[in-house]
Every structure is written in structure tokens, then in C-alpha cells.
Design a protein around this motif. Structure first.
Motif, PDB file in Angstrom:
ATOM      1  N   ARG A  29      -4.611  24.036  -9.883  1.00 30.74           N
ATOM      2  CA  ARG A  29      -4.059  22.730  -9.530  1.00 30.74           C
ATOM      3  C   ARG A  29      -3.043  22.886  -8.415  1.00 30.74           C
ATOM      4  O   ARG A  29      -2.311  23.866  -8.369  1.00 30.74           O
ATOM      5  CB  ARG A  29      -3.359  22.087 -10.730  1.00 30.74           C
ATOM      6  N   GLU A  32       2.277  18.843  -6.505  1.00 26.09           N
ATOM      7  CA  GLU A  32       2.640  17.812  -5.548  1.00 26.09           C
ATOM      8  C   GLU A  32       4.011  17.257  -5.894  1.00 26.09           C
ATOM      9  O   GLU A  32       4.424  17.278  -7.048  1.00 26.09           O
ATOM     10  CB  GLU A  32       1.588  16.705  -5.526  1.00 26.09           C
ATOM     11  N   PHE A  34       5.977  14.393  -6.637  1.00 26.22           N
ATOM     12  CA  PHE A  34       5.901  12.998  -7.046  1.00 26.22           C
ATOM     13  C   PHE A  34       7.284  12.384  -7.221  1.00 26.22           C
ATOM     14  O   PHE A  34       8.241  13.073  -7.570  1.00 26.22           O
ATOM     15  CB  PHE A  34       5.159  12.858  -8.371  1.00 26.22           C
ATOM     16  N   ILE A  61      -6.542   2.770  -4.425  1.00 25.34           N
ATOM     17  CA  ILE A  61      -7.098   3.877  -5.215  1.00 25.34           C
ATOM     18  C   ILE A  61      -7.530   3.408  -6.611  1.00 25.34           C
ATOM     19  O   ILE A  61      -8.471   3.926  -7.194  1.00 25.34           O
ATOM     20  CB  ILE A  61      -6.099   5.063  -5.277  1.00 25.34           C
ATOM     21  N   VAL A  78      -0.984   5.601 -11.900  1.00 24.10           N
ATOM     22  CA  VAL A  78      -0.819   5.955 -10.489  1.00 24.10           C
ATOM     23  C   VAL A  78       0.641   6.274 -10.227  1.00 24.10           C
ATOM     24  O   VAL A  78       1.540   5.619 -10.762  1.00 24.10           O
ATOM     25  CB  VAL A  78      -1.274   4.782  -9.583  1.00 24.10           C
ATOM     26  N   GLU A  80       3.410   7.796  -6.935  1.00 24.40           N
ATOM     27  CA  GLU A  80       3.560   7.969  -5.492  1.00 24.40           C
ATOM     28  C   GLU A  80       4.179   9.331  -5.189  1.00 24.40           C
ATOM     29  O   GLU A  80       5.121   9.765  -5.848  1.00 24.40           O
ATOM     30  CB  GLU A  80       4.462   6.858  -4.948  1.00 24.40           C
ATOM     31  N   ARG A  81       3.608   9.988  -4.177  1.00 28.60           N
ATOM     32  CA  ARG A  81       4.209  11.225  -3.680  1.00 28.60           C
ATOM     33  C   ARG A  81       5.347  10.873  -2.741  1.00 28.60           C
ATOM     34  O   ARG A  81       5.483   9.751  -2.283  1.00 28.60           O
ATOM     35  CB  ARG A  81       3.184  12.056  -2.897  1.00 28.60           C
ATOM     36  N   THR A  85       1.901   8.702  -0.386  1.00 29.96           N
ATOM     37  CA  THR A  85       0.508   8.746  -0.831  1.00 29.96           C
ATOM     38  C   THR A  85       0.455   8.429  -2.319  1.00 29.96           C
ATOM     39  O   THR A  85       1.237   8.958  -3.104  1.00 29.96           O
ATOM     40  CB  THR A  85      -0.094  10.144  -0.580  1.00 29.96           C
ATOM     41  N   LYS A  86      -0.473   7.577  -2.712  1.00 29.46           N
ATOM     42  CA  LYS A  86      -0.663   7.234  -4.123  1.00 29.46           C
ATOM     43  C   LYS A  86      -1.671   8.206  -4.724  1.00 29.46           C
ATOM     44  O   LYS A  86      -2.692   8.522  -4.110  1.00 29.46           O
ATOM     45  CB  LYS A  86      -1.189   5.812  -4.266  1.00 29.46           C
ATOM     46  N   ARG A  87      -1.387   8.658  -5.936  1.00 32.52           N
ATOM     47  CA  ARG A  87      -2.274   9.576  -6.647  1.00 32.52           C
ATOM     48  C   ARG A  87      -2.536   9.060  -8.059  1.00 32.52           C
ATOM     49  O   ARG A  87      -1.634   8.553  -8.726  1.00 32.52           O
ATOM     50  CB  ARG A  87      -1.630  10.960  -6.790  1.00 32.52           C
ATOM     51  N   VAL A  89      -2.864  10.019 -11.710  1.00 34.24           N
ATOM     52  CA  VAL A  89      -2.455  11.173 -12.506  1.00 34.24           C
ATOM     53  C   VAL A  89      -3.115  11.180 -13.880  1.00 34.24           C
ATOM     54  O   VAL A  89      -3.100  12.200 -14.558  1.00 34.24           O
ATOM     55  CB  VAL A  89      -0.919  11.272 -12.648  1.00 34.24           C
TER      56      VAL A  89
END
Length: 114
Positions: A29, A32, A34, A61, A78, A80-81, A85-87, A89
């Protein structure tokens, strides 16, 4: 935990030493950065995503996830970094998804309207 690919040989050797074989393989992995307080839960019902507030913007996303997952109901978390950028999780099947950030009334309304 390791943070360099070169360390994997040591980890695998230690696992084999104490476990014998490695069942199912291993997972790598990326770490990141966050922003913890930006995590939001969305629900998808019949392919349509919903937010905790009726006028809240839903990240693209989540719409993409709603198109790809064929389940009738699930949650999408979701975050944010630091670079905005949205991720995603976590995606849950809704059985154990808390309605954190949602009111009971708003959650119930999803089922009434759909």
C-alpha cells in the motif's frame, strides 16, 4: 511496517520463519497524506449517490463508484489528501455502516424518496 521496497525480502523471510508459508500473498500500500477531518460518508441506493446534506456536493469519485458497483445499497467513505485529491478509503455493504455525519431523518428520507 516497511516503507522501502528493498525491505520486502526481510519481511517475507521473517514471515516464513514464524509462519511457514504465506497464505494468499502479500499486499503493498502507498502511504498518503490525508486530512483526517475531511472524511465523509456517502450512501449509494439503486445506483444513485447521496450526501448527508441535501445540498452537499458529492465528489465525482463517488459517482464513478456508484456506476461500477452493482450492489443496490452501499456506503462510500471519501477523504481528501493534502493536495486536494479525493480518495475512497472504504466501501461497505451497508450492514455495519454507521450513519456518522447523517441525521436519522436524512437517512430515512433516502428510502422514502427512492
Amino acid at each position: 511496517m516497511i516503507n522501502q521496497p528493498s525491505q520486502i525480502k526481510t519481511v517475507v523471510a521473517e514471515m516464513q520463519k514464524f509462519r511457514g508459508t504465506i497464505e494468499g500473498g502479500s499486499c503493498v500500500r502507498r502511504i498518503e497524506d490525508f486530512i483526517k477531518e475531511t472524511e465523509r460518508r456517502y450512501f449509494v441506493l439503486s445506483g444513485k449517490p447521496f450526501a448527508a446534506l441535501a445540498d452537499e456536493e458529492i465528489p465525482e469519485i463517488v459517482f464513478e463508484c456508484a456506476k461500477r458497483i452493482e450492489s443496490q445499497f452501499f456506503s462510500v467513505d471519501v477523504i481528501e489528501r493534502r493536495d486536494a485529491t479525493k480518495r475512497i478509503v472504504e466501501i461497505g455493504d451497508g450492514q455495519v455502516s454507521d450513519i456518522i455525519g447523517w441525521t436519522s431523518e436524512r437517512f430515512a428520507q433516502l428510502w422514502v424518496d427512492n
